[in-house]
Scaffold this motif. Structure first.
Motif, PDB file in Angstrom:
ATOM      1  N   ILE A  96       0.810  -1.211   0.000  1.00  0.00           N
ATOM      2  CA  ILE A  96       0.000   0.000   0.000  1.00  0.00           C
ATOM      3  C   ILE A  96       0.844   1.262   0.000  1.00  0.00           C
ATOM      4  N   GLN A  97       1.835   1.337   0.871  1.00  0.00           N
ATOM      5  CA  GLN A  97       2.641   2.550   0.950  1.00  0.00           C
ATOM      6  C   GLN A  97       3.461   2.767  -0.324  1.00  0.00           C
ATOM      7  N   ASN A  98       4.063   1.693  -0.848  1.00  0.00           N
ATOM      8  CA  ASN A  98       4.817   1.814  -2.101  1.00  0.00           C
ATOM      9  C   ASN A  98       3.897   2.203  -3.244  1.00  0.00           C
ATOM     10  N   TRP A  99       2.712   1.606  -3.255  1.00  0.00           N
ATOM     11  CA  TRP A  99       1.734   1.895  -4.305  1.00  0.00           C
ATOM     12  C   TRP A  99       1.333   3.368  -4.258  1.00  0.00           C
ATOM     13  N   LYS A 100       1.082   3.854  -3.057  1.00  0.00           N
ATOM     14  CA  LYS A 100       0.685   5.253  -2.901  1.00  0.00           C
ATOM     15  C   LYS A 100       1.781   6.196  -3.380  1.00  0.00           C
ATOM     16  N   ARG A 101       3.018   5.930  -2.993  1.00  0.00           N
ATOM     17  CA  ARG A 101       4.134   6.784  -3.418  1.00  0.00           C
ATOM     18  C   ARG A 101       4.320   6.739  -4.933  1.00  0.00           C
ATOM     19  N   ARG A 102       4.136   5.556  -5.515  1.00  0.00           N
ATOM     20  CA  ARG A 102       4.300   5.419  -6.960  1.00  0.00           C
ATOM     21  C   ARG A 102       3.220   6.212  -7.696  1.00  0.00           C
TER      22      ARG A 102
END
Length: 287
Positions: A29-35
């Motif tokens: 989730i966090q990586n997805w959000k940053r991407r």
């Protein structure tokens, strides 16, 4: 990004969108959000929006779909700041299909934590505006969006077959948009005897579930849209038989996708077992 020759490259955006897709599947989730945020700024730098042509347009709409699902999951506004300057009546059949995603993004903004803090009168006005836009979209659909003849033995949520699948998905997206707005509409917007909310929700759920029932087993995109729409719209069902039918459709879609790992059916069964309006609405805000 350290090389000037790549800053305007569409390869950069395409690679970022593909990586973002894998991060979504991996439940990062966090990586997805940053991407998703990173892609937004790259597209701003490259002046890419929803009315570009070719690959630029395809990348922008692919990004918008991810941003919309992520925003719905996180109860936030979408990152998109672009507004279409074209009237709905001027859109072609394929353009109407993708425009349904733009409308869903606007409805996700409406139910976000930021906009829910606004005054009741303002929310009522905005809700009316969104409902009118969704109505105009539906009325603008050409004959290609009409259901094709199909024999369905189901009494609850009979199958609805629309070809191509992208048009069927657009109808599911528009129906989910209606559900989101109606469930979050200020109470003063409807009178006690007003039947519009129930009628809108009934029609929307019939569309979402009916199209999900006819989705081809090998069409991963169709099953993904069906699964998400079934899961997000499930809170408006109160009839036991309708709930069971939806749970079965949700289970089928998830089994075909083999994703996510957690059982969405079990989550809904828990919510349904508690069976209180307060619990349903709280789940609707957080799911």
């Amino acid at each position: 990004m350290h090389h000037p020759s790549h800053t305007q490259s569409l390869d950069l955006v395409a690679a970022a969108v593909l990586i973002s897709t894998y991060e979504m599947i991996d439940d990062s989730i966090q990586n997805w959000k940053r991407r998703i945020e990173g892609i937004f700024w790259i597209q701003q730098f490259q002046d890419i929006d929803g009315e570009c042509k070719g690959l630029r347009s395809a990348l922008w709409w692919a990004w918008l779909q991810q941003d919309t699902w992520a925003a719905l999951l996180e109860r936030r506004r979408t990152l998109n700041i672009w507004k279409s300057e074209r009237g709905i009546a001027s859109l072609t059949a394929p353009e109407l299909a993708r425009y349904a995603w733009y409308l869903l993004g606007q409805c996700v903004n409406y139910i976000s934590e930021e906009e829910r803090q606004e005054g009741t009168v303002r929310r009522s006005d905005r809700g009316n505006e969104l409902l009118q836009m969704l109505k105009e979209w539906r009325e603008a659909l050409p004959s290609e969006y009409n259901p094709l003849p199909l024999t369905s033995e189901e009494d609850i949520f009979p199958a609805i077959w629309i070809n191509p699948a992208s048009y069927a998905a657009a109808l599911q997206i528009q129906s989910l948009s209606l559900v989101l707005v109606v469930l979050q509409y200020p109470s003063l917007g409807f009178t006690v005897n007003d039947r519009r909310p129930k009628h809108i929700l009934t029609a929307a759920m019939s569309t979402i579930c009916g199209i999900a029932r006819s989705a081809h087993a090998d069409d991963m995109a169709a099953n993904l849209v069906s699964m998400n729409c079934l899961y997000k719209a499930a809170i408006c069902l109160h009839d036991e038989h309708e709930r069971l039918a939806l749970l079965e459709l949700l289970d089928i879609s998830q089994q075909r996708l083999r994703w996510p790992e957690k059982s969405l059916r079990k989550e809904l069964e828990l919510v349904y077992s508690q069976n209180t309006f307060r619990t349903m609405m709280k789940w609707g805000h957080s799911a």
